[in-house]
Design an enzyme around this catalytic site. Structure first.
Site, PDB file in Angstrom:
ATOM      1  N   ARG A  28       0.608  -1.441  -0.168  1.00 17.49           N
ATOM      2  CA  ARG A  28       0.028  -0.084   0.032  1.00 17.49           C
ATOM      3  C   ARG A  28       0.831   1.157  -0.025  1.00 17.49           C
ATOM      4  NH1 ARG A  28      -3.662  -0.878   4.904  1.00 17.49           N
ATOM      5  NH2 ARG A  28      -1.609  -1.600   5.750  1.00 17.49           N
ATOM      6  N   ASN A  46      -6.022  -2.966   2.186  1.00 11.90           N
ATOM      7  CA  ASN A  46      -5.879  -4.469   2.278  1.00 11.90           C
ATOM      8  C   ASN A  46      -7.149  -5.028   2.464  1.00 11.90           C
ATOM      9  OD1 ASN A  46      -3.050  -4.532   2.323  1.00 11.90           O
ATOM     10  ND2 ASN A  46      -2.871  -4.641   4.515  1.00 11.90           N
TER      11      ASN A  46
END
Length: 108
Positions: A28, A46
């Protein structure tokens, strides 16, 4: 004469889901950095199933560069096995000001 930075040019919106070893490898963070470099806005998070999902908006050429990055590069320790892109369409204005990491709902 229009250029890619012409503000009257339309933007593209696209959702993505990335499969493989993409959690616990700073995926990320690297996605946010790459999207910011490409002047994209949106988010990444996520998912409980072990994938990473996101949404990106920006100029078509930068969206295409980000798609390639998401399919082939990712974070240094990630192992991408599949990348799905969906809901791609033209938009006239961006719906966000930045590209954010969404840390909510990551452990449902």
């Amino acid at each position: 004469m229009a250029t890619s930075s012409d503000p009257s040019q339309s933007y593209v919106s696209c959702d993505f889901e990335i499969f493989g070893t993409v959690q616990g490898v700073f995926f990320r963070k690297y996605t946010q950095e790459e999207a910011t470099k490409l002047k994209l806005v949106g988010w990444v998070k996520n998912m409980p199933e072990g994938t990473v999902k996101g949404h990106m908006e920006g100029h078509k050429d930068n969206i295409d560069r980000m798609k390639t990055w998401l399919q082939t590069k990712g974070s240094p320790k990630s192992k991408i096995t599949k990348a799905n892109f969906s809901n791609e369409h033209s938009i006239t204005t961006l719906t966000a000001k930045a590209f954010d990491v969404d840390r909510k709902n990551t452990n449902k």
